[in-house]
Write a protein that holds these residues in place. Structure first.
Motif, PDB file in Angstrom:
ATOM      1  N   ALA A  73      34.063  41.699  41.137  1.00 47.39           N
ATOM      2  CA  ALA A  73      33.582  40.806  40.080  1.00 47.39           C
ATOM      3  C   ALA A  73      32.091  40.973  39.762  1.00 47.39           C
ATOM      4  O   ALA A  73      31.636  40.557  38.694  1.00 47.39           O
ATOM      5  CB  ALA A  73      33.876  39.356  40.466  1.00 47.39           C
TER       6      ALA A  73
ATOM      7  N   VAL B  29      28.284  41.969  36.661  1.00 47.50           N
ATOM      8  CA  VAL B  29      28.921  41.985  35.344  1.00 47.50           C
ATOM      9  C   VAL B  29      28.101  42.918  34.457  1.00 47.50           C
ATOM     10  O   VAL B  29      26.978  42.601  34.095  1.00 47.50           O
ATOM     11  CB  VAL B  29      28.983  40.571  34.735  1.00 47.50           C
ATOM     12  CG1 VAL B  29      29.580  40.614  33.332  1.00 47.50           C
ATOM     13  CG2 VAL B  29      29.777  39.636  35.638  1.00 47.50           C
TER      14      VAL B  29
ATOM     15  N   HIS C 159      30.765  42.273  29.115  1.00 51.98           N
ATOM     16  CA  HIS C 159      31.537  41.038  29.228  1.00 51.98           C
ATOM     17  C   HIS C 159      31.966  40.567  27.847  1.00 51.98           C
ATOM     18  O   HIS C 159      31.157  40.490  26.938  1.00 51.98           O
ATOM     19  CB  HIS C 159      30.625  40.011  29.928  1.00 51.98           C
ATOM     20  CG  HIS C 159      31.103  38.622  29.857  1.00 51.98           C
ATOM     21  ND1 HIS C 159      30.415  37.646  29.195  1.00 51.98           N
ATOM     22  CD2 HIS C 159      32.210  38.038  30.344  1.00 51.98           C
ATOM     23  CE1 HIS C 159      31.083  36.501  29.307  1.00 51.98           C
ATOM     24  NE2 HIS C 159      32.172  36.724  29.985  1.00 51.98           N
ATOM     25  N   SER C 160      33.239  40.273  27.672  1.00 50.87           N
ATOM     26  CA  SER C 160      33.743  39.752  26.403  1.00 50.87           C
ATOM     27  C   SER C 160      33.303  38.305  26.271  1.00 50.87           C
ATOM     28  O   SER C 160      33.713  37.445  27.056  1.00 50.87           O
ATOM     29  CB  SER C 160      35.269  39.837  26.401  1.00 50.87           C
ATOM     30  OG  SER C 160      35.797  39.349  25.197  1.00 50.87           O
TER      31      SER C 160
ATOM     32  N   ARG D 213      40.417  39.432  36.235  1.00 47.51           N
ATOM     33  CA  ARG D 213      39.104  40.069  36.337  1.00 47.51           C
ATOM     34  C   ARG D 213      38.109  39.292  37.190  1.00 47.51           C
ATOM     35  O   ARG D 213      37.054  39.813  37.554  1.00 47.51           O
ATOM     36  CB  ARG D 213      38.516  40.306  34.927  1.00 47.51           C
ATOM     37  CG  ARG D 213      39.407  41.142  33.997  1.00 47.51           C
ATOM     38  CD  ARG D 213      39.671  42.560  34.523  1.00 47.51           C
ATOM     39  NE  ARG D 213      38.460  43.308  34.730  1.00 47.51           N
ATOM     40  CZ  ARG D 213      37.870  44.082  33.806  1.00 47.51           C
ATOM     41  NH1 ARG D 213      38.418  44.205  32.624  1.00 47.51           N
ATOM     42  NH2 ARG D 213      36.765  44.746  34.084  1.00 47.51           N
TER      43      ARG D 213
ATOM     44  N   GLU E  16      42.977  36.519  26.034  1.00 50.26           N
ATOM     45  CA  GLU E  16      41.790  36.507  26.894  1.00 50.26           C
ATOM     46  C   GLU E  16      41.622  35.091  27.421  1.00 50.26           C
ATOM     47  O   GLU E  16      41.850  34.131  26.686  1.00 50.26           O
ATOM     48  CB  GLU E  16      40.538  36.905  26.109  1.00 50.26           C
ATOM     49  CG  GLU E  16      40.537  38.351  25.639  1.00 50.26           C
ATOM     50  CD  GLU E  16      39.387  38.629  24.687  1.00 50.26           C
ATOM     51  OE1 GLU E  16      38.401  39.261  25.083  1.00 50.26           O
ATOM     52  OE2 GLU E  16      39.479  38.187  23.513  1.00 50.26           O
TER      53      GLU E  16
ATOM     54  N   ARG F  27      33.014  32.503  31.822  1.00 53.75           N
ATOM     55  CA  ARG F  27      33.262  33.858  32.303  1.00 53.75           C
ATOM     56  C   ARG F  27      34.674  34.323  31.942  1.00 53.75           C
ATOM     57  O   ARG F  27      35.646  33.588  32.139  1.00 53.75           O
ATOM     58  CB  ARG F  27      33.107  33.882  33.828  1.00 53.75           C
ATOM     59  CG  ARG F  27      33.439  35.227  34.391  1.00 53.75           C
ATOM     60  CD  ARG F  27      33.044  35.373  35.843  1.00 53.75           C
ATOM     61  NE  ARG F  27      33.235  36.768  36.187  1.00 53.75           N
ATOM     62  CZ  ARG F  27      32.507  37.434  37.054  1.00 53.75           C
ATOM     63  NH1 ARG F  27      31.530  36.843  37.696  1.00 53.75           N
ATOM     64  NH2 ARG F  27      32.745  38.708  37.278  1.00 53.75           N
ATOM     65  N   LEU F  28      34.795  35.555  31.451  1.00 49.06           N
ATOM     66  CA  LEU F  28      36.124  36.121  31.214  1.00 49.06           C
ATOM     67  C   LEU F  28      36.787  36.345  32.568  1.00 49.06           C
ATOM     68  O   LEU F  28      36.255  37.052  33.425  1.00 49.06           O
ATOM     69  CB  LEU F  28      36.043  37.437  30.450  1.00 49.06           C
ATOM     70  CG  LEU F  28      37.453  37.985  30.170  1.00 49.06           C
ATOM     71  CD1 LEU F  28      37.707  38.125  28.690  1.00 49.06           C
ATOM     72  CD2 LEU F  28      37.733  39.260  30.915  1.00 49.06           C
TER      73      LEU F  28
ATOM     74  N   GLN G  75      42.817  38.987  31.167  1.00 49.98           N
ATOM     75  CA  GLN G  75      43.156  39.628  29.886  1.00 49.98           C
ATOM     76  C   GLN G  75      44.625  40.005  29.945  1.00 49.98           C
ATOM     77  O   GLN G  75      45.138  40.347  31.014  1.00 49.98           O
ATOM     78  CB  GLN G  75      42.388  40.945  29.721  1.00 49.98           C
ATOM     79  CG  GLN G  75      40.899  40.856  29.815  1.00 49.98           C
ATOM     80  CD  GLN G  75      40.264  42.233  30.021  1.00 49.98           C
ATOM     81  OE1 GLN G  75      40.445  42.857  31.057  1.00 49.98           O
ATOM     82  NE2 GLN G  75      39.529  42.700  29.030  1.00 49.98           N
TER      83      GLN G  75
END
Lengths: 269, 269
Positions: free
Chosen positions: B113, B116, B119-120, B220, B247, B254-255, B258
């Motif tokens: 993780a 990052v 990041h989306s 993720r 998503e 935080r994403l 997905q």
């Protein structure tokens, strides 16, 4: 026979499995290209399902160990046959080692192609003549590969800085591709094109091999003859993992295939 | 026990398989929710792999027949165990009928993780109090389901017109979700949240059931406690097929997950 058709040719064995032969002409580094293996394995599935389910609609697989040049065994199992689709599992082995396993949905992609209700538009980038041929790339472990000679690959100059040590940091690679020997694209070869480009991780500064953990591809239309346009992108990169999304458009500008893979990359910093 | 933990509880049998029980509390129409089945099947995989590979990193499956309330058998097979990841196959059956089969990569998601690198970002849309609760939806076959009572689901008013017969046509649904009984999200339940929202096809005017052909999800990050934000989108809809991309962001923005699925929808025109 074209290079590609020769590479994916299989012979059937009495036990329901198939034999093929992997050549270093489709290798990159020590390993045979995953995209070639995806198409080769699907040839066995095509033979196992009804004739009118001859196209891969979805292909999801896990890569368990790198495939090397030499003999390969492909074992398909049909899980379900419906009116418009069949579902199968396929396992690829070399000796006792399982290379990968995939779940595949087969059908007639042309029967799902119309009408187009919504459509991912092709991005605007320089035409083939104004893109950079992969054969002009500086010598490196990557370019000394049989694989790159199987394709005519032209990359958008805006997304090729990584080859000169200057990645854009956008996480995007765009370009054009076709088989070097002029073989035209079809639904089967789209699986190979989806995984033929340099990994998008290079555009974020990753170094070395970028192994695929899981790959899922969808074929959405039968491609027209001519060049294919490809765009690779990634939205989320954490630790050493990233997803890579590929889209492929044919020479008419139609989206014909999509994929996503989770890959493991090494970053310099 | 929470609703969710009760629904995914398994007992191990002497032959290496597991037994569970599906309840119509997780049904929508006649079928038990696919997202619940994905989590339930992964419980068996967790038990089969090393303890430090307890999170699903990738999950790819094909749905072969609709699951119905009643007993279910889950059969995991470990294909590979590496240092940081294990790969397994899992098959879910009811009686002699295979419901689905999946290929799953397991690991410790927290070890992948940080940092990052890309990041989306979470989209901007109204907060929970200004979104529309699914419990306010007009009565219909869809809302008379046990499934919707398991979640507290709030949809962005801009993407809920389809429920009133006026789909936006954008091909996007956004909103917030959590378990109705307050159970906090974790990597396992993210598989269920990825498939919990109404299908994005509704926002394009599709009617009736939208069966999943293939589903691939990635976890993720370990989600923080609190509400999850979800965005569903589709880029390409042809004939009766569309891909649906989901998503999920946690309460820190935080994403965390997905997914993409290929689904089959019926369109009124």
């Amino acid at each position: 026979m074209t290079d590609f058709d020769d590479a994916i040719a299989l012979t059937s064995a009495a036990d329901g499995t198939y034999r093929g032969s992997l050549s270093d002409e489709w290798s990159i580094g020590e390993a045979v290209n995953g995209g070639l293996l995806m198409a080769l394995s699907t040839v066995a599935v095509v033979d196992a399902v009804p004739e009118h389910h001859a196209h891969p609609l979805t292909w999801s697989g896990v890569f368990l160990s790198p495939a090397v040049p030499g003999e390969v065994t492909v074992a398909p199992t049909v899980l379900r046959t419906g009116r418009t689709m069949s579902t199968a599992e396929v396992i690829v082995r070399q000796g006792d080692s399982e290379r990968f396993r995939a779940l595949v949905t087969m059908g007639d992609v042309s029967s799902h192609a119309e009408p187009v209700r919504k459509h991912s538009p092709m991005p605007t980038f320089p035409d083939v003549e104004h893109c950079v041929s992969a054969s002009e790339a500086p010598p490196s472990a990557l370019t000394k590969s049989g694989l790159l000679q199987r394709f005519d690959m032209r990359l958008d100059p805006a997304t090729v800085g990584w080859a000169l040590g200057d990645p854009s940091g956008m996480g995007e690679i765009r370009g054009w591709i076709r088989f070097a020997d002029g073989r035209e694209p079809d639904p089967l070869s789209l699986l190979t094109f989806l995984d033929a480009f340099p990994p998008v991780a290079f555009d974020l500064g990753s170094v070395g091999w970028v192994p695929t953990i899981e790959f899922t591809g969808y074929v959405r239309a039968v491609p027209a003859a001519g060049w294919l346009a490809i765009r690779l992108r990634t939205s989320t990169v954490t630790g050493n993992l990233l997803e890579e999304d590929a889209e492929v458009w044919d020479s008419t500008g139609r989206l014909v295939a999509q994929s996503r893979q989770l890959a493991s990359a090494r970053f310099a910093a």
